[in-house]
Enzyme design. Structure first.
Site, short mmCIF file in Angstrom:
data_model
loop_
_atom_site.label_atom_id
_atom_site.label_comp_id
_atom_site.label_asym_id
_atom_site.label_seq_id
_atom_site.Cartn_x
_atom_site.Cartn_y
_atom_site.Cartn_z
N HIS A 100 0.82 -1.20 0.00
CA HIS A 100 0.00 0.00 0.00
C HIS A 100 0.86 1.26 0.00
O HIS A 100 2.01 1.24 0.47
CB HIS A 100 -0.93 0.00 1.22
CG HIS A 100 -2.03 -1.03 1.10
ND1 HIS A 100 -3.13 -1.04 1.93
CD2 HIS A 100 -2.19 -2.05 0.22
CE1 HIS A 100 -3.92 -2.05 1.56
NE2 HIS A 100 -3.37 -2.67 0.55
N GLU A 144 0.80 3.94 1.78
CA GLU A 144 1.25 4.40 3.10
C GLU A 144 2.44 3.57 3.58
O GLU A 144 3.39 4.10 4.16
CB GLU A 144 0.11 4.26 4.13
CG GLU A 144 -1.19 4.98 3.78
CD GLU A 144 -2.16 4.13 2.97
OE1 GLU A 144 -1.73 3.45 2.02
OE2 GLU A 144 -3.35 4.16 3.29
N CYS A 151 -6.07 1.61 5.42
CA CYS A 151 -6.66 0.35 5.88
C CYS A 151 -6.12 0.01 7.28
O CYS A 151 -5.22 0.69 7.78
CB CYS A 151 -6.34 -0.78 4.90
SG CYS A 151 -4.63 -1.35 4.98
N CYS A 168 -2.25 -0.60 7.33
CA CYS A 168 -1.50 0.66 7.25
C CYS A 168 -1.66 1.45 8.55
O CYS A 168 -0.71 2.09 9.01
CB CYS A 168 -1.96 1.49 6.06
SG CYS A 168 -1.45 0.76 4.51
N1 LIG Z 1 -5.39 3.26 1.89
C1 LIG Z 1 -5.10 2.42 0.89
N2 LIG Z 1 -3.86 2.46 0.33
C2 LIG Z 1 -3.56 1.70 -0.75
O1 LIG Z 1 -2.45 1.77 -1.28
N3 LIG Z 1 -4.51 0.81 -1.23
C3 LIG Z 1 -4.26 0.06 -2.45
C4 LIG Z 1 -4.28 -1.42 -2.44
C5 LIG Z 1 -4.77 -1.75 -3.83
O2 LIG Z 1 -3.71 -1.65 -4.79
C6 LIG Z 1 -5.78 -0.65 -4.10
C7 LIG Z 1 -7.19 -0.97 -3.67
O3 LIG Z 1 -7.76 -1.74 -4.68
P1 LIG Z 1 -9.33 -1.92 -4.88
O4 LIG Z 1 -9.78 -2.92 -3.87
O5 LIG Z 1 -9.95 -0.55 -4.68
O6 LIG Z 1 -9.44 -2.41 -6.31
O7 LIG Z 1 -5.30 0.45 -3.36
C8 LIG Z 1 -5.74 0.71 -0.65
C9 LIG Z 1 -6.08 1.49 0.41
C10 LIG Z 1 -7.44 1.35 1.01
O8 LIG Z 1 -7.54 1.56 2.33
ZN LIG Z 2 -3.28 -0.14 3.64
#
Ligand SMILES: Nc1nc(=O)n([C@H]2C[C@H](O)[C@@H](COP(=O)(O)O)O2)cc1CO
Ligand SMILES: [Zn+2]
Length: 160
Positions: free
Chosen positions: A77, A79, A103, A106
């Site tokens: 992710h 973060e 999430c 993170c």
């Molecule tokens: N805060 C976040 N940072 C992130 O880098 N992500 C990333 C993980 C996945 O590559 C994408 C989410 O994919 P999708 O489920 O919307 O197709 O975003 C997801 C979240 C969500 O909480």
């Molecule tokens: Zn995350």
């Protein structure tokens, strides 16, 4: 006389997060994160992507189906990349700017690294257990959560 239409710190750092997210190869959700210290100095930047040193072609961007055949077990992710890209530098008292609410995984890393403020733009997964756990932990750990209302709709960058 000085210019008046310069961008605010908040718009600047969120803009940098979004620009960083433009590096993401995820076809559905591009996330960028920018970590800033108390002196408004950028400490680190990251975006969501697969692990270093491997071909992106070795991993799937699929969302649905068998867990191991989706992106979810493999993608780092934004973060977490931002925290890890700091290469162990202290993040105590820093803020993180991220376009999507962090999430639970993170959130744990943000809290453990000493980051005290989370600026986010959208919270599109607010009704998931992951985000509920995330908010529970942030609240317990006294991490401030700020939904940024940018003072402009877009920032245009021209290469000229
Ligand atoms: N805060 C976040 N940072 C992130 O880098 N992500 C990333 C993980 C996945 O590559 C994408 C989410 O994919 P999708 O489920 O919307 O197709 O975003 C997801 C979240 C969500 O909480
Ligand atoms: Zn995350």
């Amino acid at each position: 006389m000085k210019r008046n239409d310069y961008i605010s710190w908040d718009d600047y750092f969120m803009g940098i997060s979004l620009l960083s997210g433009m590096r993401s190869k995820d076809p559905s959700t591009q996330v960028g994160a920018c970590i800033v210290d108390k002196n408004n100095r950028i400490v680190s930047i990251g975006y969501n992507g697969f692990i270093n040193g491997c071909s992106d072609e070795d991993f799937p961007w699929t969302r649905d189906g068998e867990f191991l055949e989706t992106k979810y077990p493999y993608v780092v992710h934004a973060e977490q990349n931002a925290i890890l890209n700091a290469r162990g530098k202290s993040l105590e008292g820093c803020s993180i700017y991220v376009n999507l609410f962090p999430c639970h995984d993170c959130a744990r890393n943000i809290i453990q690294s000493g980051i005290k403020k989370v600026y986010y733009l959208v919270d599109k997964y607010a009704d998931t257990d992951s985000i509920k756990a995330s908010k529970y932990m942030f609240n317990k750990a006294n991490v401030e959560l700020i939904q940024l209302k940018p003072s402009m709709d877009k920032i245009e960058i021209e290469f000229k």
